[in-house]
Design a protein around this motif. Sequence first.
Motif, PDB file in Angstrom:
ATOM      1  N   LYS A 109      50.422 -17.013  15.329  1.00  0.00           N
ATOM      2  CA  LYS A 109      50.478 -17.079  16.796  1.00  0.00           C
ATOM      3  C   LYS A 109      49.503 -16.129  17.490  1.00  0.00           C
ATOM      4  O   LYS A 109      49.091 -16.384  18.606  1.00  0.00           O
ATOM      5  N   LYS A 110      49.175 -15.028  16.857  1.00  0.00           N
ATOM      6  CA  LYS A 110      48.368 -14.014  17.538  1.00  0.00           C
ATOM      7  C   LYS A 110      46.981 -13.845  16.936  1.00  0.00           C
ATOM      8  O   LYS A 110      46.250 -12.948  17.317  1.00  0.00           O
ATOM      9  N   GLY A 111      46.629 -14.696  16.006  1.00  0.00           N
ATOM     10  CA  GLY A 111      45.315 -14.572  15.392  1.00  0.00           C
ATOM     11  C   GLY A 111      44.202 -14.993  16.346  1.00  0.00           C
ATOM     12  O   GLY A 111      44.444 -15.619  17.380  1.00  0.00           O
ATOM     13  N   ARG A 112      42.970 -14.661  15.997  1.00  0.00           N
ATOM     14  CA  ARG A 112      41.820 -15.095  16.795  1.00  0.00           C
ATOM     15  C   ARG A 112      40.556 -15.043  15.948  1.00  0.00           C
ATOM     16  O   ARG A 112      40.436 -14.262  15.005  1.00  0.00           O
ATOM     17  N   LYS A 113      39.644 -15.916  16.313  1.00  0.00           N
ATOM     18  CA  LYS A 113      38.301 -15.879  15.752  1.00  0.00           C
ATOM     19  C   LYS A 113      37.351 -15.424  16.850  1.00  0.00           C
ATOM     20  O   LYS A 113      37.634 -15.589  18.039  1.00  0.00           O
ATOM     21  N   ILE A 114      36.225 -14.870  16.423  1.00  0.00           N
ATOM     22  CA  ILE A 114      35.199 -14.453  17.382  1.00  0.00           C
ATOM     23  C   ILE A 114      33.891 -15.131  16.991  1.00  0.00           C
ATOM     24  O   ILE A 114      33.481 -15.100  15.820  1.00  0.00           O
ATOM     25  N   TYR A 115      33.277 -15.776  17.975  1.00  0.00           N
ATOM     26  CA  TYR A 115      32.006 -16.457  17.770  1.00  0.00           C
ATOM     27  C   TYR A 115      30.924 -15.800  18.615  1.00  0.00           C
ATOM     28  O   TYR A 115      31.203 -15.244  19.684  1.00  0.00           O
ATOM     29  N   PHE A 116      29.688 -15.887  18.152  1.00  0.00           N
ATOM     30  CA  PHE A 116      28.540 -15.417  18.925  1.00  0.00           C
ATOM     31  C   PHE A 116      28.031 -16.564  19.781  1.00  0.00           C
ATOM     32  O   PHE A 116      27.956 -17.702  19.314  1.00  0.00           O
ATOM     33  N   LEU A 117      27.657 -16.263  21.030  1.00  0.00           N
ATOM     34  CA  LEU A 117      27.184 -17.323  21.912  1.00  0.00           C
ATOM     35  C   LEU A 117      25.837 -17.879  21.496  1.00  0.00           C
ATOM     36  O   LEU A 117      25.400 -18.898  22.040  1.00  0.00           O
ATOM     37  N   ASP A 118      25.198 -17.258  20.517  1.00  0.00           N
ATOM     38  CA  ASP A 118      23.919 -17.767  20.028  1.00  0.00           C
ATOM     39  C   ASP A 118      23.772 -17.403  18.560  1.00  0.00           C
ATOM     40  O   ASP A 118      23.906 -16.232  18.185  1.00  0.00           O
ATOM     41  N   ASN A 119      23.517 -18.404  17.724  1.00  0.00           N
ATOM     42  CA  ASN A 119      23.340 -18.150  16.292  1.00  0.00           C
ATOM     43  C   ASN A 119      22.213 -17.167  16.020  1.00  0.00           C
ATOM     44  O   ASN A 119      22.306 -16.324  15.127  1.00  0.00           O
ATOM     45  N   GLY A 120      21.110 -17.286  16.778  1.00  0.00           N
ATOM     46  CA  GLY A 120      19.971 -16.417  16.537  1.00  0.00           C
ATOM     47  C   GLY A 120      20.305 -14.954  16.755  1.00  0.00           C
ATOM     48  O   GLY A 120      19.897 -14.088  15.968  1.00  0.00           O
ATOM     49  N   VAL A 121      21.051 -14.658  17.831  1.00  0.00           N
ATOM     50  CA  VAL A 121      21.436 -13.272  18.110  1.00  0.00           C
ATOM     51  C   VAL A 121      22.328 -12.743  16.987  1.00  0.00           C
ATOM     52  O   VAL A 121      22.184 -11.607  16.537  1.00  0.00           O
ATOM     53  N   ARG A 122      23.228 -13.593  16.514  1.00  0.00           N
ATOM     54  CA  ARG A 122      24.087 -13.171  15.399  1.00  0.00           C
ATOM     55  C   ARG A 122      23.244 -12.832  14.176  1.00  0.00           C
ATOM     56  O   ARG A 122      23.455 -11.805  13.509  1.00  0.00           O
TER      57      ARG A 122
END
Length: 384
Positions: free
Chosen positions: A263-276
Amino acid sequence: MKSKDIISRQLARRISERLFQGKAIILLGPRQSGKTTLIQNVLEGTGEKYLMLNADEPDVRELLEGATSARLRTIIGDSRIVCIDEAQRIHNIGLTLKLLTDQIPEVQAIATGSSSLELGSSIAEPLTGRKFEFTLPSLAFAELANHHGLLEERRFLEHRMLYGSYPEVITTPGREEELVRLLADSYLFKDLLTLNGIKKPSLLDRIVKALALQLGSEVSLSEISRTAGADTHTVERYIDLLEKAFVIFRVPAYSRNVRNEIKKGRKIYFLDNGVRNAMIGNFLPLSSRTDTGALWENYLVVERRKMLMNNGINATAYFWRTTQQQEIDYIEEKEQSLLACEFKWNPNKTRSRFPATFLRAYPQAQTRSITPSNYDLFLTQADF
């Protein structure tokens, strides 16, 4: 770029439709996403006289800070539209925009900003009920496909997964890695380090790298805390600032009907693959990487998000997982519909199988397997 080389932005039409409706127009988005170019193209298309003011210039800030409505009339002259670029640099910009909107209603006020933390907080109260707000991401798949043609854009898939979709990166072939690294430095050291609470650049760098290495996985704050050498409260605060500066975004766990759903988990994504990729210093081709699946997932989630935002479609993204580690990569809830997606870079290796637990709990959900053969539909059609 010459005008013929300018890539048309989907937000242009929506912004044009909101002009002269008695409200300020606020355009947020990361630096270098094309906000100024977009606004200039919209304004040139109106045929109206307009004034562009860049708040990065000290004299512009001095002119606008604390300006009265009479002073604003003098500044604007006979212009019908005034745009304040990088408006977050101006103290009390919300009050200035309120004066423009209330006292000079015949003039359309537009403001752009590259930090939702700074601009958003300063305009929230003064402009309540007085603004249309948009967010411009980097170039979306549909925009690039419209510009280059679908077949040509599909050929660039690996390139986008490695270098991202910022306008300058796309329009300057041969310098992609250099430009993406500059963008990443701009994110972290030009914008973020000017925000309140960022006192340790090295800590910020460690947190971002730790997030980049957890891409595609459920984020563990305690693990990031150990890696970065900071307490979880500090890590949480830095993550919040990174999101408001358009570097990352959070996706929560979906939980409605099943007792053992996380219920409380989360993923984090970068708004741009290149920046990541710049943050971990890895631009190796996909064939030589161990994180191709994570890059594929990040690319799809971000591009789907752009498509929904650009078209003004309200939908919420989630992932799904149980305590027994049954999982689904992507869940999208929109009005009364539910879409469940599995992302497969190499569909021949593993066949998509949606957990029976999920299918029993959510029989109304549509299920899709997104692969390199059909991803263009996922990134262009809301009801795919």
